[in-house]
Design a protein around this motif. Structure first.
Motif, PDB file in Angstrom:
ATOM      1  N   LYS A  44       1.081   3.143  -3.341  1.00  0.00           N
ATOM      2  CA  LYS A  44      -0.110   3.727  -3.965  1.00  0.00           C
ATOM      3  C   LYS A  44       0.048   5.238  -4.064  1.00  0.00           C
ATOM      4  N   PHE A  68      -0.863   7.834  -1.115  1.00  0.00           N
ATOM      5  CA  PHE A  68      -0.825   7.083   0.150  1.00  0.00           C
ATOM      6  C   PHE A  68      -0.576   8.013   1.331  1.00  0.00           C
ATOM      7  N   GLY A 126       0.790  -1.210   0.000  1.00  0.00           N
ATOM      8  CA  GLY A 126       0.000   0.000   0.000  1.00  0.00           C
ATOM      9  C   GLY A 126       0.831   1.272   0.000  1.00  0.00           C
ATOM     10  N   TYR A 127       2.078   1.188   0.461  1.00  0.00           N
ATOM     11  CA  TYR A 127       2.962   2.348   0.492  1.00  0.00           C
ATOM     12  C   TYR A 127       3.209   2.913  -0.900  1.00  0.00           C
TER      13      TYR A 127
END
Length: 282
Positions: free
Chosen positions: A254, A257, A251-252
């Motif tokens: 994205k 984020f 997710g980092y």
């Protein structure tokens, strides 16, 4: 106000918990109940005194010109990290007393930080931001999954839980400082730089922590395939902290984020319900 802005505005206050652990206690050599979890956490702890000093200086370098909210969060972040350093120095002394060569990890950490000494301040902040994401991911796992410390020495477990709560609580500080420091950059520049830094930090983090843990296991007479397979099962099987952290790590990368996209403040409340004492205002 967007949903994202509302999440940021509702970030939990950063509380200084001036707690002390492992004073006058003698946990067993395998305080985690088995050698592989003990080696992994000892390897992490060995890096914290120097690593957290690096985090503090990296964030403080960009505190000028921050808004009052972020300035207050940076001050609280620094106080929390100073307390973490103190407690891990005490814990590392216990591990050394149990017969482990913790100075080996300290030397390796110093060598790595010396290599970063000549990097620009913004690069150091980027490294800090990436490593703070690692600590927040693992902190979430340590609190959310009871398997991590189910057979651990109670006092040592309390220290790791205390540290985990505060890592979750201040997980957005380095990131918000980065946003302040790079406010003149485009969104793409920010995304590209932090993504590249995270990939390199991941390579170094996994390589060095693995090496440290394997060397600690060798000091228990666990070597070769047994050491590597046992550590891999611990990290990627059960309880599997690195396996379970993978979605959050991904997710980092994205665009857009922010650490508080994942709102896990409920874990802080769970801890506070068990340990309501020793709270000081930020």
């Amino acid at each position: 106000m967007t949903a994202h802005d509302q999440t940021l505005a509702a970030n939990p206050a950063i509380t200084i918990r001036d707690e002390r652990f492992n004073r006058g206690t003698t946990p067993s050599r395998w305080w985690a109940g088995e050698p592989f979890g003990t080696a992994w956490h000892n390897a992490l702890s060995g890096t914290f005194p120097r690593g957290e000093a690096f985090f503090i200086e990296s964030v403080k370098a960009f505190r000028e010109g921050t808004d009052p909210k972020l300035a207050a969060e940076i001050r609280a972040f620094v106080k929390q990290e100073i307390n973490h350093t103190r407690e891990h120095i005490a814990f590392n002394r216990l591990a050394a007393d149990a017969g482990y060569d913790m100075e080996m990890i300290d030397r390796r950490t110093k060598e790595l930080l010396d290599m970063a000494a000549d990097q620009p301040a913004i690069a150091k902040l980027g490294i800090t931001m990436a490593l703070e994401h690692y600590t927040a991911m693992m902190a979430h796992e340590f609190l959310a999954n009871p398997q991590h410390f189910k057979d651990s020495d109670p006092e040592v477990r309390k220290m790791w839980e205390w540290h985990a709560v505060e890592e979750i609580e201040h997980k957005g500080v380095a990131y918000d400082t980065w946003k302040h420091a790079t406010q003149g950059w485009t969104g793409f520049q920010r995304w590209a730089r932090r993504s590249i830094i995270m990939l390199e930090v991941t390579r170094r983090f996994l390589n060095n922590r693995w090496k440290d843990a394997i060397e600690l296991l060798a000091q228990d007479g666990i070597t070769g395939a047994r050491a590597h397979w046992g550590l891999a099962k611990y990290l990627f099987g059960t309880p599997g902290v690195l396996r379970r952290c993978f979605p959050a790590w991904l997710g980092y990368f994205k665009p857009g984020f922010h650490p508080w996209d994942h709102d896990d403040r409920a874990l802080i409340g769970k801890y506070e319900g068990d340990y309501a004492d020793a709270l000081l205002p930020a």
